[in-house]
Design a protein around this motif. Structure first.
Motif, PDB file in Angstrom:
ATOM      1  N   SER A 255     -24.912  12.941 -24.561  1.00  0.00           N
ATOM      2  CA  SER A 255     -26.183  12.848 -25.442  1.00  0.00           C
ATOM      3  C   SER A 255     -26.076  13.664 -25.804  1.00  0.00           C
ATOM      4  N   ASN A 256     -25.296  14.953 -25.859  1.00  0.00           N
ATOM      5  CA  ASN A 256     -25.353  15.953 -27.293  1.00  0.00           C
ATOM      6  C   ASN A 256     -24.474  15.425 -28.127  1.00  0.00           C
ATOM      7  N   PHE A 257     -24.090  14.346 -27.655  1.00  0.00           N
ATOM      8  CA  PHE A 257     -22.153  14.281 -28.938  1.00  0.00           C
ATOM      9  C   PHE A 257     -22.328  12.710 -29.092  1.00  0.00           C
ATOM     10  N   PHE A 258     -23.569  12.189 -28.761  1.00  0.00           N
ATOM     11  CA  PHE A 258     -23.471  10.663 -28.884  1.00  0.00           C
ATOM     12  C   PHE A 258     -23.364  10.453 -30.029  1.00  0.00           C
ATOM     13  N   GLU A 259     -24.300  11.465 -31.019  1.00  0.00           N
ATOM     14  CA  GLU A 259     -24.075  11.004 -32.564  1.00  0.00           C
ATOM     15  C   GLU A 259     -22.757  11.671 -33.268  1.00  0.00           C
ATOM     16  N   LYS A 260     -21.896  12.319 -32.670  1.00  0.00           N
ATOM     17  CA  LYS A 260     -20.466  12.430 -33.227  1.00  0.00           C
ATOM     18  C   LYS A 260     -19.574  11.513 -33.036  1.00  0.00           C
ATOM     19  N   LYS A 261     -20.122  11.152 -31.791  1.00  0.00           N
ATOM     20  CA  LYS A 261     -19.441   9.467 -31.052  1.00  0.00           C
ATOM     21  C   LYS A 261     -19.476   9.209 -32.532  1.00  0.00           C
ATOM     22  N   ILE A 262     -20.015   8.587 -32.522  1.00  0.00           N
ATOM     23  CA  ILE A 262     -20.427   7.286 -34.083  1.00  0.00           C
ATOM     24  C   ILE A 262     -20.131   7.970 -34.918  1.00  0.00           C
ATOM     25  N   LYS A 263     -20.626   8.686 -35.533  1.00  0.00           N
ATOM     26  CA  LYS A 263     -19.781   9.194 -36.724  1.00  0.00           C
ATOM     27  C   LYS A 263     -18.490   9.164 -36.687  1.00  0.00           C
ATOM     28  N   ALA A 264     -17.496   9.812 -35.977  1.00  0.00           N
ATOM     29  CA  ALA A 264     -16.528   9.205 -35.391  1.00  0.00           C
ATOM     30  C   ALA A 264     -16.052   7.594 -35.601  1.00  0.00           C
ATOM     31  N   LEU A 265     -16.372   7.012 -35.282  1.00  0.00           N
ATOM     32  CA  LEU A 265     -16.926   5.505 -35.359  1.00  0.00           C
ATOM     33  C   LEU A 265     -16.481   5.159 -36.627  1.00  0.00           C
ATOM     34  N   ARG A 266     -17.029   5.701 -37.215  1.00  0.00           N
ATOM     35  CA  ARG A 266     -17.394   5.067 -38.602  1.00  0.00           C
ATOM     36  C   ARG A 266     -15.926   5.877 -40.017  1.00  0.00           C
ATOM     37  N   PHE A 267     -14.585   6.805 -39.075  1.00  0.00           N
ATOM     38  CA  PHE A 267     -14.006   6.734 -39.321  1.00  0.00           C
ATOM     39  C   PHE A 267     -12.768   5.121 -39.626  1.00  0.00           C
ATOM     40  N   TYR A 268     -13.431   4.428 -38.371  1.00  0.00           N
ATOM     41  CA  TYR A 268     -12.910   2.757 -37.862  1.00  0.00           C
ATOM     42  C   TYR A 268     -13.609   2.247 -38.744  1.00  0.00           C
ATOM     43  N   GLU A 269     -14.030   2.177 -39.395  1.00  0.00           N
ATOM     44  CA  GLU A 269     -15.076   0.750 -39.920  1.00  0.00           C
ATOM     45  C   GLU A 269     -14.416  -0.533 -39.827  1.00  0.00           C
ATOM     46  N   SER A 270     -13.309  -0.580 -40.015  1.00  0.00           N
ATOM     47  CA  SER A 270     -12.686  -1.929 -40.715  1.00  0.00           C
ATOM     48  C   SER A 270     -12.381  -2.157 -39.502  1.00  0.00           C
ATOM     49  N   GLU A 271     -12.680  -1.131 -37.938  1.00  0.00           N
ATOM     50  CA  GLU A 271     -12.735  -1.985 -36.554  1.00  0.00           C
ATOM     51  C   GLU A 271     -13.704  -2.701 -35.894  1.00  0.00           C
ATOM     52  N   MET A 272     -15.045  -1.870 -37.204  1.00  0.00           N
ATOM     53  CA  MET A 272     -15.723  -2.309 -36.538  1.00  0.00           C
ATOM     54  C   MET A 272     -16.689  -4.040 -36.757  1.00  0.00           C
TER      55      MET A 272
END
Ligand SMILES: [Zn+2]
Length: 229
Positions: free
Chosen positions: A174-191
């Motif tokens: 719960s305290n880390f989900f927001e940062k997980k999404i931010k990390a995924l944004r580095f992989y925008e091309s894969e999303m």
């Protein structure tokens, strides 16, 4: 004692999809987290593996992987550059070797990797290579081996199959989900766009549904490979 954690993922983005929140939680506890990415990504988009054609994109993806690891606070990331979605063209022994070599130097106590039953061939092979590298020989450093689920592969397995993912280990992120999404944004091309499972909303829905099971807002789920105490 801080933990020594190794995440072995098949492709750039799997490490975040599978256990990004858990990695962040480890790092916030002061644990030493390192990541191995087995395949290069991208080159399976063509009938033939053409590294030259994708060289620029591969360089960008490599840069993204390093940026994500730094953003997360992981100490090191190693890329093995096996052929994307063609890891079945490599002898399993040659896939195991770089993992074993890395583990020999790092001596992790906790290892995360893919679930065995994923539809993706590289995920399956990575799983097999990791469980071989983690076999409990005398002196083996690994005492906790956990398998994560990866959207757009784990849930695509037939749910009647014996390969179905059965989680029995949950981490409150719960305290880390927001940062997980931010990390995924580095992989925008894969999303992809929702309702593709590998979309930001898809990631949120899975984390919330895993959270519901353990009474938290967000969670990541794992199946236990082996825990030695
Ligand atoms: Zn993958």
């Amino acid at each position: 004692m801080n933990k020594k954690v190794l995440v072995v993922a098949a492709h750039p983005d799997d490490e975040i999809l599978g256990c990004g929140g858990t990695i962040l939680k480890h790092i916030s506890n002061g644990d030493d987290v390192r990541i191995i990415i087995m395949a290069e990504g991208l080159t399976s988009r063509n009938d033939m593996r053409d590294i030259e054609k994708y060289q620029h994109e591969l360089n960008v993806l490599y840069k993204n992987t390093c940026q994500v690891a730094a953003f997360m606070g992981a100490k090191k990331v190693k890329q093995c550059n096996f052929p994307d979605n063609r890891m079945d063209s490599i002898a399993l022994l040659d896939v195991i070797k770089p993992i074993e070599e890395y583990m020999g130097n790092f001596q992790p106590d906790t290892v995360y990797t893919h679930h065995a039953g994923d539809v993706n061939i590289d995920h399956m092979i990575t799983h097999n290579a990791v469980i071989t590298a983690c076999r409990p020989l005398p002196g083996q450093s690994v005492h906790t081996l956990l398998f994560f689920e990866t959207l757009s592969s784990t849930e695509w397995q037939m749910q009647t199959s014996d390969k179905v993912f059965l989680p029995n280990w949950y981490v409150d992120i719960s305290n880390f989900f927001e940062k997980k999404i931010k990390a995924l944004r580095f992989y925008e091309s894969e999303m992809r766009e929702y309702p593709h499972p590998r979309s930001y909303k898809g990631v949120e829905i899975l984390a919330k549904s895993r959270g519901l099971i353990i009474g938290t807002e967000f969670a990541e789920a794992f199946s236990i490979g082996r825990i030695i105490r």
